[in-house]
Design an enzyme around this catalytic site. Structure first.
Site, mmCIF file in Angstrom:
data_model
loop_
_atom_site.group_PDB
_atom_site.id
_atom_site.type_symbol
_atom_site.label_atom_id
_atom_site.label_comp_id
_atom_site.label_asym_id
_atom_site.label_seq_id
_atom_site.Cartn_x
_atom_site.Cartn_y
_atom_site.Cartn_z
ATOM 1 N N TYR A 1 -2.770 -9.942 16.239
ATOM 2 C CA TYR A 1 -3.818 -9.981 17.267
ATOM 3 C C TYR A 1 -4.309 -11.413 17.492
ATOM 4 O O TYR A 1 -4.443 -11.883 18.625
ATOM 5 C CB TYR A 1 -4.972 -9.086 16.809
ATOM 6 N N ARG B 1 -13.991 -3.514 24.114
ATOM 7 C CA ARG B 1 -15.380 -3.701 23.685
ATOM 8 C C ARG B 1 -15.795 -5.164 23.759
ATOM 9 O O ARG B 1 -16.676 -5.544 24.512
ATOM 10 C CB ARG B 1 -15.540 -3.163 22.249
ATOM 11 N N HIS C 1 0.132 5.387 15.966
ATOM 12 C CA HIS C 1 -0.738 4.788 14.942
ATOM 13 C C HIS C 1 -0.342 5.296 13.557
ATOM 14 O O HIS C 1 -1.014 4.977 12.575
ATOM 15 C CB HIS C 1 -2.201 5.216 15.141
HETATM 16 P P1 A3P Z 1 -12.972 -5.005 19.645
HETATM 17 O O1 A3P Z 1 -13.535 -3.664 19.304
HETATM 18 O O2 A3P Z 1 -13.125 -5.986 18.517
HETATM 19 O O3 A3P Z 1 -13.461 -5.534 20.931
HETATM 20 P P2 A3P Z 1 -6.917 -0.616 20.018
HETATM 21 O O4 A3P Z 1 -6.404 -0.741 21.409
HETATM 22 O O5 A3P Z 1 -5.832 -0.671 18.996
HETATM 23 O O6 A3P Z 1 -7.825 0.517 19.890
HETATM 24 O O7 A3P Z 1 -7.747 -1.960 19.724
HETATM 25 C C1 A3P Z 1 -8.950 -2.190 20.373
HETATM 26 C C2 A3P Z 1 -9.380 -3.619 20.164
HETATM 27 O O8 A3P Z 1 -8.519 -4.486 20.929
HETATM 28 C C3 A3P Z 1 -10.786 -3.844 20.674
HETATM 29 O O9 A3P Z 1 -11.366 -4.814 19.811
HETATM 30 C C4 A3P Z 1 -10.513 -4.403 22.064
HETATM 31 O O10 A3P Z 1 -11.568 -5.112 22.633
HETATM 32 C C5 A3P Z 1 -9.339 -5.296 21.775
HETATM 33 N N1 A3P Z 1 -8.616 -5.654 23.005
HETATM 34 C C6 A3P Z 1 -8.168 -4.832 23.961
HETATM 35 N N2 A3P Z 1 -7.580 -5.522 24.949
HETATM 36 C C7 A3P Z 1 -7.682 -6.816 24.613
HETATM 37 C C8 A3P Z 1 -7.273 -8.034 25.263
HETATM 38 N N3 A3P Z 1 -6.660 -8.031 26.450
HETATM 39 N N4 A3P Z 1 -7.530 -9.192 24.621
HETATM 40 C C9 A3P Z 1 -8.160 -9.209 23.427
HETATM 41 N N5 A3P Z 1 -8.581 -8.095 22.783
HETATM 42 C C10 A3P Z 1 -8.342 -6.917 23.367
#
Ligand code: A3P
Length: 302
Positions: free
Chosen positions: A203, A259, A118
């Site tokens: 994303y 989430r 990150h």
């Molecule tokens: P939200 O908090 O909006 O749900 P990171 O992995 O960089 O910490 O990012 C987390 C975010 O990516 C979270 O967003 C999570 O829900 C989302 N995320 C993880 N897996 C996902 C998937 N397969 N499809 C869509 N979003 C995903």
């Protein structure tokens, strides 16, 4: 060798965090906040020695832009291409979380290694650029990134609570959050956007057409996959599929990392004035840049 299974390193760090006060959980280094538990100074110091290899698979994302999603996708792509079914390691592939002794052992890992970060590119191991491994960078629109970060900080025991919302909103814009300012990261990648070893994915585009993006990513890293394999990786990487598997992949942190997985949740959080404030910052920093255009801000943030 000990007969007992070593404790999961992430779990024991979570336990350690529960004993700490919020104000002890972050510290500042060169103007940027980091987790005291996961990225202490000796861990970050040691990163300068990390020797990337040309065939490493490097994944980079500002926090909450979909890092764990892409870890899942990349592991599935790699397994499909090698025909192996490697179990995920017990810690995330973030190099800034690897204690010095674990970083030391990276040189013994067989190819191809999946390494993630990150960190701002200026703070990454220099060999990530000099050895020319391929780097996949994930970005997400800044409004949803902020919302996701807010909830994550409130649920993750390693990080201090982000409450109240208005305070976190200002801190995010000022870059007073772990790993620093979203816009500084974006501007640093904008400078590298034409580097053939760098591929930036969004994303929102991943949500829109996952099979197409999986294909692009596998080709970028030279992992040959059939269309059937591409489709299977995509099917196993939807939000629901990953949430369902998250007890295995992320133990008790599963529902925290997975989430909601939606585009546009910012509309449920931002006031009109906050939305305008973010628009103004976006305009002053990223409007007119290639990365800014790739973000499709007008579609996802208006
Ligand atoms: P939200 O908090 O909006 O749900 P990171 O992995 O960089 O910490 O990012 C987390 C975010 O990516 C979270 O967003 C999570 O829900 C989302 N995320 C993880 N897996 C996902 C998937 N397969 N499809 C869509 N979003 C995903």
């Amino acid at each position: 060798m000990s007969q007992t299974q070593p404790e999961n390193p992430m779990k024991s760090r979570m336990e350690q965090a529960k004993e700490m006060k919020d104000e002890e959980k972050l510290y500042k280094r060169d103007g940027v906040l980091y987790s005291s538990i996961l990225s202490p100074p000796e861990t970050l110091d040691k990163l300068k020695d990390l020797e990337a290899r040309e065939d490493d698979v490097i994944l980079v994302a500002y926090p909450k832009c979909g890092f764990n999603w892409m870890v899942g996708v990349l592991r599935k792509i790699m397994n499909a291409s090698t025909g192996k079914n490697e179990a995920p390691p017990d810690r995330p592939p973030l190099v800034e979380f690897l204690p010095p002794d674990v970083q030391q052992k990276l040189s013994e890992m067989p190819p191809r290694r999946l390494l993630g970060s990150h960190l701002h590119p200026d703070n990454m191991p220099a060999s990530f650029f000099t050895k020319k491994p391929k780097i996949l960078v994930v970005f997400r629109n800044p409004k949803d990134t902020l919302v996701s970060y807010f909830h994550f900080m409130n649920k993750n025991p390693v990080l201090p609570s982000a409450e109240p919302w208005d305070k976190f909103f200002s801190e995010f814009l000022a870059g007073e959050v772990p790993w620093g300012c979203y816009f500084d990261h974006a501007l640093a990648w904008e400078k590298r956007i034409d580097d053939p070893n760098v591929m930036i994915v969004m994303y929102e585009e991943l949500k829109q057409n996952l099979p197409m993006e999986v294909k692009k990513i596998s080709e970028f890293f030279s992992f040959p996959l059939t269309q059937e394999q591409v489709n299977s990786v995509a099917e196993q990487s939807t939000f629901n599929a990953m949430l369902e598997n998250s007890n295995k992949s992320h133990s008790n942190m599963g529902s925290i990392f997975f989430r909601k997985g939606e585009v546009g949740d910012w509309k449920n959080h931002f006031s009109e004035a906050q939305s305008k404030e973010m628009d103004e910052i976006f305009r002053s920093k990223l409007a007119g840049t290639k990365l800014g255009a790739q973000m499709k801000y007008d579609i996802y943030c208006q």
